[in-house]
Design a protein around this motif. Structure first.
Motif, PDB file in Angstrom:
ATOM      1  N   TRP A   1       4.988  38.766  57.676  1.00  0.00           N
ATOM      2  CA  TRP A   1       5.099  38.211  59.023  1.00  0.00           C
ATOM      3  C   TRP A   1       6.539  38.337  59.502  1.00  0.00           C
ATOM      4  O   TRP A   1       7.472  38.178  58.719  1.00  0.00           O
ATOM      5  CB  TRP A   1       4.678  36.746  59.050  1.00  0.00           C
TER       6      TRP A   1
ATOM      7  N   TRP B   1       9.094  36.456  61.481  1.00  0.00           N
ATOM      8  CA  TRP B   1       9.322  35.113  61.996  1.00  0.00           C
ATOM      9  C   TRP B   1      10.412  35.112  63.063  1.00  0.00           C
ATOM     10  O   TRP B   1      11.368  35.899  63.008  1.00  0.00           O
ATOM     11  CB  TRP B   1       9.699  34.169  60.853  1.00  0.00           C
TER      12      TRP B   1
ATOM     13  N   GLU C   1      15.368  35.201  56.810  1.00  0.00           N
ATOM     14  CA  GLU C   1      15.311  34.664  58.165  1.00  0.00           C
ATOM     15  C   GLU C   1      15.659  33.183  58.138  1.00  0.00           C
ATOM     16  O   GLU C   1      15.099  32.408  57.343  1.00  0.00           O
ATOM     17  CB  GLU C   1      13.900  34.843  58.741  1.00  0.00           C
TER      18      GLU C   1
ATOM     19  N   LEU D   1      15.439  29.620  59.685  1.00  0.00           N
ATOM     20  CA  LEU D   1      14.460  28.912  60.505  1.00  0.00           C
ATOM     21  C   LEU D   1      14.737  27.417  60.465  1.00  0.00           C
ATOM     22  O   LEU D   1      15.353  26.909  59.527  1.00  0.00           O
ATOM     23  CB  LEU D   1      13.041  29.172  59.986  1.00  0.00           C
TER      24      LEU D   1
ATOM     25  N   VAL E   1       7.454  24.797  60.639  1.00  0.00           N
ATOM     26  CA  VAL E   1       8.492  25.692  61.142  1.00  0.00           C
ATOM     27  C   VAL E   1       8.685  25.385  62.619  1.00  0.00           C
ATOM     28  O   VAL E   1       7.730  25.429  63.395  1.00  0.00           O
ATOM     29  CB  VAL E   1       8.127  27.176  60.956  1.00  0.00           C
TER      30      VAL E   1
ATOM     31  N   ARG F   1      13.909  31.742  54.864  1.00  0.00           N
ATOM     32  CA  ARG F   1      12.699  32.390  54.356  1.00  0.00           C
ATOM     33  C   ARG F   1      13.134  33.765  53.847  1.00  0.00           C
ATOM     34  O   ARG F   1      13.359  34.689  54.621  1.00  0.00           O
ATOM     35  CB  ARG F   1      11.652  32.482  55.464  1.00  0.00           C
TER      36      ARG F   1
ATOM     37  N   SER G   1       9.210  34.893  51.808  1.00  0.00           N
ATOM     38  CA  SER G   1       8.317  35.484  52.796  1.00  0.00           C
ATOM     39  C   SER G   1       7.053  36.003  52.117  1.00  0.00           C
ATOM     40  O   SER G   1       7.116  36.667  51.081  1.00  0.00           O
ATOM     41  CB  SER G   1       9.042  36.634  53.508  1.00  0.00           C
TER      42      SER G   1
ATOM     43  N   HIS H   1       0.674  31.293  62.975  1.00  0.00           N
ATOM     44  CA  HIS H   1       1.702  30.351  63.433  1.00  0.00           C
ATOM     45  C   HIS H   1       2.320  30.871  64.720  1.00  0.00           C
ATOM     46  O   HIS H   1       2.543  32.079  64.874  1.00  0.00           O
ATOM     47  CB  HIS H   1       2.779  30.188  62.349  1.00  0.00           C
TER      48      HIS H   1
ATOM     49  N   ILE I   1       5.582  33.163  64.838  1.00  0.00           N
ATOM     50  CA  ILE I   1       5.524  34.526  64.319  1.00  0.00           C
ATOM     51  C   ILE I   1       5.556  35.511  65.480  1.00  0.00           C
ATOM     52  O   ILE I   1       4.781  35.393  66.433  1.00  0.00           O
ATOM     53  CB  ILE I   1       4.264  34.728  63.456  1.00  0.00           C
TER      54      ILE I   1
END
Length: 538
Positions: A225, A227, A271, A273, A281, A309, A348, A368, A371
């Motif tokens: 994914w 993010w 990433e 977050l 998230v 992540r 991830s 989510h 994403i």
């Protein structure tokens, strides 16, 4: 000399091509002596610190020397503080101009109490072109269309070196970079980067195109994914922990809670977050509460906790892993993540898909709301700094669009300073006849040069009020300019009257054919926001 630096800045502003800008910088580096060229480089990349003089002081000094109304109108028209003051400052100045390094050193040693006297003395003794360079140094906002990476690419070309070599050395260098230039000109040895926990140049992806589907075998790729956070490197070596942005900026000061949890000997790529993994998230708007700050309060850290992540491992226990294939780096990352604080680091998810149709369904309906799409990574490839074609692809979701009405316009900067190019747009709060328009975002790109000229003329012909440099544009159900705005997402916002904030808004197209009464409503955007939040909670 200051005049040479001023000429460089002026030509960079009015040179649109990337290659043209590179040549201008390379020619300057070849002709300018040390340490002038080093201070020029520091100014361009944003590493020059002159703490004693602020833009507010410059505006105050200009209004003392000039008619305040004339100055404000001039600033409004020109759109750039340094350019305005340099052109309108009274007197021709002398010809005995100090060198760039002499000017910088004097400015850096000036206290706040002496700042006004020093800056007036320099302005009085400089011609307009040197004043422009001086004020650009002071304000720190170059606005010349040159990023820090482009400046480093100019260095690489100047010295016939690789950009990766420059980036790997960068955080161990000190202004005015004399050792760097000696190495680039062959007059000295390559500087040693003695910095603990250095930044490693990142590997970047290409946007997936239709043609790529024919050459990519899904069986060879890991799918993750994508993010909606910011790309970071979390590096801890020799007891020194640093958090870097994707461009190599040290952003540790904004995230002390995360840095305190970096108890490892490794360089993690991932990433950043907001939230509490694995299930919560937050939005990018939440993350913005932590970005671009030198310090953050304990309350902000509590309200907006951050985590990484992780999706790659570049170094571990003193071993450089970048020459290993991705599948081996991921295996090492698996073992490392198990030892780390799970509220600050998780991994991830890696997925496989059997068909493009299956991937398309996942991309269009991710689990989510934060994403953005999917990443495809060839598990057999090394970690190659830069943007090699083939190993990594990104396949983002299609953007949202809304039809909005132009409300306000402001002049741009640099080569756009003569055009109204920064736009605020709104949607109807209720029915167009009874309701009013409420601002929902701003955009300053997405249109062609020809469209810019058309919008600028429209703004000038339909101005109904002025607020300093801002023009209010006629916007009624019957008359106004409708623009289709594309954006990546929505979030609630207490700072906006509408109660929402757009993520990455940009002008998609101009709807000359559409009357304002048919633009979208706030109710439509709020319904979309509810869908996003429901998906996020789910």
């Amino acid at each position: 000399m200051m005049r040479d630096f001023a000429e460089l800045l002026d030509r960079l502003v009015f040179t649109p091509s990337r290659n043209g800008k590179l040549k201008l910088m390379q020619d300057y580096f070849a002709d300018a002596p040390d340490p002038d060229r080093g201070y020029a480089l520091a100014a361009i990349v944003g590493d020059l610190d002159i703490p004693g003089i602020k833009p507010a002081l410059l505006r105050s000094l200009a209004e003392e020397r000039l008619d305040p109304i004339l100055f404000r109108y001039s600033y409004d028209y020109v759109g750039d503080l340094a350019e305005t003051i340099s052109l309108i400052w009274p007197g021709e100045g002398g010809q005995d101009i100090p060198s760039l390094h002499e000017t910088v050193q004097r400015l850096q040693s000036t206290s706040r109490s002496d700042a006004a006297r020093v800056i007036v003395d320099l302005l009085d003794h400089m011609p307009a072109e040197a004043r422009f360079a001086l004020l650009k140094l002071v304000t720190g906002g170059m606005r010349i269309g040159v990023s820090a990476r482009l400046a480093k690419q100019a260095l690489a070309g100047f010295g016939d070196k690789g950009i990766i070599e420059i980036e790997e050395l960068w955080h161990g260098l000190k202004v005015p970079y004399v050792e760097l230039f000696q190495w680039l000109t062959g007059e000295g040895e390559k500087p040693e980067n003695a910095t603990k926990a250095p930044f490693r140049p990142v590997m970047l992806s290409h946007a997936l195109e239709e043609a790529d589907r024919r050459s990519v075998s899904l069986a060879d790729y890991d799918i993750e994914w994508k993010w909606d956070g910011i790309r970071v490197q979390a590096v801890c070596e020799g007891g020194i922990a640093r958090l870097y942005s994707r461009t190599g900026d040290d952003i540790s000061g904004a995230f002390p809670d995360l840095v305190a949890a970096m108890d490892f000997d490794a360089a993690i790529d991932g990433e950043l977050l907001v939230g509490r993994p694995p299930h919560h998230v937050g939005s990018f708007s939440d993350l913005q509460q932590r970005l671009n700050r030198k310090t953050v309060s304990a309350k902000v850290q509590t309200d907006f906790p951050v985590f990484v992540r992780a999706y790659d491992l570049l170094q571990c226990d003193g071993e450089d892993l970048r020459r290993l294939p991705l599948e081996l780096r991921r295996s090492r990352l698996d073992r490392l993540i198990e030892k780390l604080n799970p509220t600050r680091f998780d991994q991830s998810e890696v997925m496989q898909f059997s068909s493009w149709e299956e991937m398309e369904r996942a991309r269009s309906n991710p689990p989510h709301a934060i994403i953005e799409g999917l990443m495809l990574k060839d598990r057999s490839t090394e970690y190659i700094a830069g943007r090699p074609k083939g190993p990594w692809f990104k396949w983002k979701r299609d953007p949202f669009t809304v039809d909005a009405v132009l409300l306000y316009a402001q002049r741009g900067h640099g080569k756009r300073s003569s055009f109204y190019s920064d736009y605020t747009f709104g949607v109807w709060d209720g029915e167009p006849v009874a309701g009013g328009l409420v601002p929902v975002g701003k955009a300053y790109f997405g249109f062609t040069d020809e469209e810019l000229r058309l919008i600028d003329k429209y703004v000038r012909d339909h101005t109904v009020d002025r607020f300093g440099p801002v023009r209010a544009v006629k916007a009624t159900p019957q008359e106004g300019l409708v623009i289709e705005v594309a954006f990546e997402g929505l979030a609630r916002s207490t700072r906006h009257k509408s109660g929402i904030a757009m993520r990455f808004p940009r002008i998609s197209r101009l709807r000359w054919d559409k009357p304002p009464a048919e633009a979208d409503t706030l109710e439509t955007l709020m319904a979309l926001l509810e869908e996003v939040e429901t998906a996020r909670r789910g």
